[in-house]
Design an enzyme around this catalytic site. Sequence first.
Site, PDB file in Angstrom:
ATOM      1  N   GLU A 104       0.814  -1.205   0.000  1.00 21.25           N
ATOM      2  CA  GLU A 104       0.000   0.000   0.000  1.00 21.25           C
ATOM      3  C   GLU A 104       0.856   1.267   0.000  1.00 21.25           C
ATOM      4  O   GLU A 104       1.951   1.287   0.559  1.00 21.25           O
ATOM      5  CB  GLU A 104      -0.907   0.009   1.238  1.00 21.25           C
ATOM      6  CG  GLU A 104      -1.725  -1.275   1.325  1.00 21.25           C
ATOM      7  CD  GLU A 104      -2.814  -1.236   2.378  1.00 21.25           C
ATOM      8  OE1 GLU A 104      -3.564  -2.213   2.454  1.00 21.25           O
ATOM      9  OE2 GLU A 104      -2.927  -0.245   3.125  1.00 21.25           O
ATOM     10  N   CYS A 117       3.379   8.488   1.400  1.00 20.11           N
ATOM     11  CA  CYS A 117       3.858   7.512   2.388  1.00 20.11           C
ATOM     12  C   CYS A 117       4.055   6.176   1.664  1.00 20.11           C
ATOM     13  O   CYS A 117       3.106   5.617   1.123  1.00 20.11           O
ATOM     14  CB  CYS A 117       2.804   7.407   3.489  1.00 20.11           C
ATOM     15  SG  CYS A 117       3.165   6.159   4.732  1.00 20.11           S
ATOM     16  N   CYS A 124       6.082  -7.270   7.337  1.00 21.64           N
ATOM     17  CA  CYS A 124       7.155  -6.785   8.205  1.00 21.64           C
ATOM     18  C   CYS A 124       7.502  -7.883   9.198  1.00 21.64           C
ATOM     19  O   CYS A 124       6.632  -8.633   9.635  1.00 21.64           O
ATOM     20  CB  CYS A 124       6.718  -5.530   8.949  1.00 21.64           C
ATOM     21  SG  CYS A 124       8.071  -4.711   9.846  1.00 21.64           S
ATOM     22  N   CYS A 128       5.940  -5.416  15.975  1.00 21.54           N
ATOM     23  CA  CYS A 128       5.534  -4.419  16.976  1.00 21.54           C
ATOM     24  C   CYS A 128       4.097  -4.736  17.411  1.00 21.54           C
ATOM     25  O   CYS A 128       3.239  -5.058  16.591  1.00 21.54           O
ATOM     26  CB  CYS A 128       5.627  -3.006  16.408  1.00 21.54           C
ATOM     27  SG  CYS A 128       7.335  -2.553  16.012  1.00 21.54           S
ATOM     28  N   CYS A 131       0.862  -2.875  15.742  1.00 24.93           N
ATOM     29  CA  CYS A 131       0.890  -2.564  14.310  1.00 24.93           C
ATOM     30  C   CYS A 131       0.184  -3.644  13.494  1.00 24.93           C
ATOM     31  O   CYS A 131       0.446  -4.835  13.667  1.00 24.93           O
ATOM     32  CB  CYS A 131       2.338  -2.419  13.839  1.00 24.93           C
ATOM     33  SG  CYS A 131       2.481  -2.038  12.082  1.00 24.93           S
ATOM     34  N   GLY A 171       6.469  -2.212   6.294  1.00 22.96           N
ATOM     35  CA  GLY A 171       7.851  -2.691   6.298  1.00 22.96           C
ATOM     36  C   GLY A 171       8.804  -1.819   7.073  1.00 22.96           C
ATOM     37  O   GLY A 171       8.485  -0.696   7.472  1.00 22.96           O
ATOM     38  N   SER A 203      11.529   6.386   8.423  1.00 19.65           N
ATOM     39  CA  SER A 203      11.075   6.014   9.764  1.00 19.65           C
ATOM     40  C   SER A 203      11.537   4.596  10.069  1.00 19.65           C
ATOM     41  O   SER A 203      11.304   3.674   9.294  1.00 19.65           O
ATOM     42  CB  SER A 203       9.549   6.093   9.840  1.00 19.65           C
ATOM     43  OG  SER A 203       9.099   5.679  11.112  1.00 19.65           O
ATOM     44  N   SER A 225      10.702   5.118  15.723  1.00 16.80           N
ATOM     45  CA  SER A 225       9.522   4.640  16.437  1.00 16.80           C
ATOM     46  C   SER A 225       9.919   4.264  17.849  1.00 16.80           C
ATOM     47  O   SER A 225      10.340   3.141  18.113  1.00 16.80           O
ATOM     48  CB  SER A 225       8.939   3.428  15.699  1.00 16.80           C
ATOM     49  OG  SER A 225       8.524   3.836  14.421  1.00 16.80           O
ATOM     50  N   LEU A 226       9.782   5.217  18.756  1.00 19.45           N
ATOM     51  CA  LEU A 226      10.241   5.015  20.123  1.00 19.45           C
ATOM     52  C   LEU A 226       9.154   4.315  20.935  1.00 19.45           C
ATOM     53  O   LEU A 226       9.362   3.206  21.430  1.00 19.45           O
ATOM     54  CB  LEU A 226      10.602   6.384  20.715  1.00 19.45           C
ATOM     55  CG  LEU A 226      11.334   6.366  22.041  1.00 19.45           C
ATOM     56  CD1 LEU A 226      12.663   5.639  21.936  1.00 19.45           C
ATOM     57  CD2 LEU A 226      11.553   7.795  22.543  1.00 19.45           C
ATOM     58  N   HIS A 227       8.051   4.973  21.119  1.00 20.97           N
ATOM     59  CA  HIS A 227       6.833   4.413  21.713  1.00 20.97           C
ATOM     60  C   HIS A 227       6.913   4.077  23.197  1.00 20.97           C
ATOM     61  O   HIS A 227       5.891   3.755  23.811  1.00 20.97           O
ATOM     62  CB  HIS A 227       6.329   3.189  20.936  1.00 20.97           C
ATOM     63  CG  HIS A 227       6.131   3.436  19.477  1.00 20.97           C
ATOM     64  ND1 HIS A 227       5.564   4.583  18.981  1.00 20.97           N
ATOM     65  CD2 HIS A 227       6.456   2.690  18.383  1.00 20.97           C
ATOM     66  CE1 HIS A 227       5.524   4.529  17.657  1.00 20.97           C
ATOM     67  NE2 HIS A 227       6.071   3.395  17.257  1.00 20.97           N
ATOM     68  N   ASN A 302      -4.142   4.108  16.122  1.00 17.34           N
ATOM     69  CA  ASN A 302      -5.215   3.779  15.183  1.00 17.34           C
ATOM     70  C   ASN A 302      -5.614   2.331  15.384  1.00 17.34           C
ATOM     71  O   ASN A 302      -4.855   1.435  15.044  1.00 17.34           O
ATOM     72  CB  ASN A 302      -4.744   4.006  13.743  1.00 17.34           C
ATOM     73  CG  ASN A 302      -4.551   5.483  13.461  1.00 17.34           C
ATOM     74  OD1 ASN A 302      -5.455   6.286  13.675  1.00 17.34           O
ATOM     75  ND2 ASN A 302      -3.365   5.851  13.020  1.00 17.34           N
ATOM     76  N   CYS A 345      -1.814   5.550  10.057  1.00 16.16           N
ATOM     77  CA  CYS A 345      -0.576   4.909  10.530  1.00 16.16           C
ATOM     78  C   CYS A 345      -0.854   3.534  11.112  1.00 16.16           C
ATOM     79  O   CYS A 345      -1.734   3.383  11.942  1.00 16.16           O
ATOM     80  CB  CYS A 345       0.066   5.720  11.650  1.00 16.16           C
ATOM     81  SG  CYS A 345       0.557   7.344  11.152  1.00 16.16           S
TER      82      CYS A 345
HETATM   83  N1  SAH Z   1       8.900   0.211  10.219  1.00 20.00           N
HETATM   84  C1  SAH Z   1       8.963   1.644  10.294  1.00 20.00           C
HETATM   85  C2  SAH Z   1       7.786   2.319   9.575  1.00 20.00           C
HETATM   86  C3  SAH Z   1       6.496   1.959  10.249  1.00 20.00           C
HETATM   87  S1  SAH Z   1       5.041   2.887  10.082  1.00 20.00           S
HETATM   88  C4  SAH Z   1       8.983   2.059  11.751  1.00 20.00           C
HETATM   89  O1  SAH Z   1       8.778   1.217  12.610  1.00 20.00           O
HETATM   90  O2  SAH Z   1       9.212   3.240  12.035  1.00 20.00           O
HETATM   91  C5  SAH Z   1       5.204   4.439  10.760  1.00 20.00           C
HETATM   92  C6  SAH Z   1       4.748   4.643  12.201  1.00 20.00           C
HETATM   93  O3  SAH Z   1       3.426   4.188  12.511  1.00 20.00           O
HETATM   94  C7  SAH Z   1       5.656   3.924  13.166  1.00 20.00           C
HETATM   95  O4  SAH Z   1       6.063   4.825  14.160  1.00 20.00           O
HETATM   96  C8  SAH Z   1       4.762   2.867  13.728  1.00 20.00           C
HETATM   97  O5  SAH Z   1       5.217   2.434  14.971  1.00 20.00           O
HETATM   98  C9  SAH Z   1       3.440   3.579  13.788  1.00 20.00           C
HETATM   99  N2  SAH Z   1       2.296   2.692  13.989  1.00 20.00           N
HETATM  100  C10 SAH Z   1       2.224   1.359  13.762  1.00 20.00           C
HETATM  101  N3  SAH Z   1       1.003   0.889  14.066  1.00 20.00           N
HETATM  102  C11 SAH Z   1       0.271   1.941  14.487  1.00 20.00           C
HETATM  103  C12 SAH Z   1      -1.091   2.104  14.903  1.00 20.00           C
HETATM  104  N4  SAH Z   1      -1.928   1.075  14.918  1.00 20.00           N
HETATM  105  N5  SAH Z   1      -1.481   3.331  15.263  1.00 20.00           N
HETATM  106  C13 SAH Z   1      -0.651   4.390  15.199  1.00 20.00           C
HETATM  107  N6  SAH Z   1       0.628   4.308  14.780  1.00 20.00           N
HETATM  108  C14 SAH Z   1       1.093   3.096  14.446  1.00 20.00           C
END
Ligand code: SAH
Length: 372
Positions: A104, A117, A124, A128, A131, A171, A203, A225-227, A302, A345
């Site tokens: 996508e 994007c 992937c 995570c 995701c 990915g 990212s 992507s710290l989180h 999301n 996202c």
């Molecule tokens: N693999 C890369 C790109 C991922 S997508 C990475 O990990 O950075 C971009 C962002 O969306 C990342 O920060 C990812 O953690 C975040 N993301 C993934 N699932 C999500 C969700 N359900 N809601 C909000 N953000 C999300």
Amino acid sequence: MSAPGDTGRGPADAPIDLLDLTRAGIESLVQGWGYKPFHGRNLFKWIHKHGLTDFEAMTDLSKPLRQRLAATCTVAPPRVVLEQPAPDGTIKWLTEVGDGQRIETVFIPETGRRTLCISSQVGCALDCAFCATARQGFARNLRLAEIVGQVWYATRRLGVAPSNVVFMGMGEPLANFEAVVATIDILRDDYAYMLSKYRVTLSTSGIVPNIARLGIVSDVALAVSLHAPTNALRDELVPINRKYPLEALVPACKAYLRGDRRRRITWEYVMLDGVNDGLGEAKQLIRLLEGTPSKVNLIPFNPFPGSGFATSPPERVEAFRQRLLRSGLVATTRKTRGEEIAAACGQLVGLVQRRRPPLAGAAARGAEGARP
Ligand code: SAH
């Protein structure tokens, strides 16, 4: 058409997809045929700046070169099978990449910006916890043509090139290093998309050795992507943290900036209700990022079916953001776009063939995640 010995290719061979080559690659291809590098540059420009696929229309190339190209090469754009526009102007494209697999691409219009994007892998491998792509497992890396082809296609379809490109689709871009770096080359190239280093954002979930490698060959903007502000929590949410923990990740990111005061790392932080969104975590985050030029981008989670997580209430997101701001950090909240078409996202799932069932572990983590 090819004489034996020069390229090793005959008409029976599969044609070379020129979308699979950078400018340097195309220049050396035509040089191998006895042409000058600038002929390759013109060809590259016809493909990426003018969007041509038909060599006959490339009028400043000599007839013999055009014939040779027609006999040995192709420009094979991605096979887009579905275009989904959302009421907010966001557009999602689904592309068939063989074996019934799909990826996508999402276009996000904003005032003064046209952000694209793009995806870098089919599925992937990083798993995570929150995701949607992770639930599909990993199928394969995308080829250069399949990554840059997303930009090529969107530019043709929209009639204008994107102003910004973000590697935030499906990915992990740093797990497909060569093809992603080649894509960046083309995005930055004056004979193609001409994007400045500030307008391309990669990212990553934090593949530390490849952050250092990227810094050697590129200076595009880095989002991480710290989180979570602690290893204990990040180990659960972003499992690659077990391999590359925060004490390795944060310094690698700081080093990536090379002391350039105009640059900073964007830290993505998905706000998960009761999991990582308290003021305690805000304080830990402030401490973690001390000394690293940073911008924190809070992403409202999301949701998707079976995720096991819930979105933080907006007041909590705002309180978290205010806490960061008071410490002097730059902090923004990402606006969710394209929700109606599942383009937001972390919602990109394509129709990747499922390699494994949803993890029992993911469900368990989700259940934990629901606890405050
Ligand atoms: N693999 C890369 C790109 C991922 S997508 C990475 O990990 O950075 C971009 C962002 O969306 C990342 O920060 C990812 O953690 C975040 N993301 C993934 N699932 C999500 C969700 N359900 N809601 C909000 N953000 C999300």
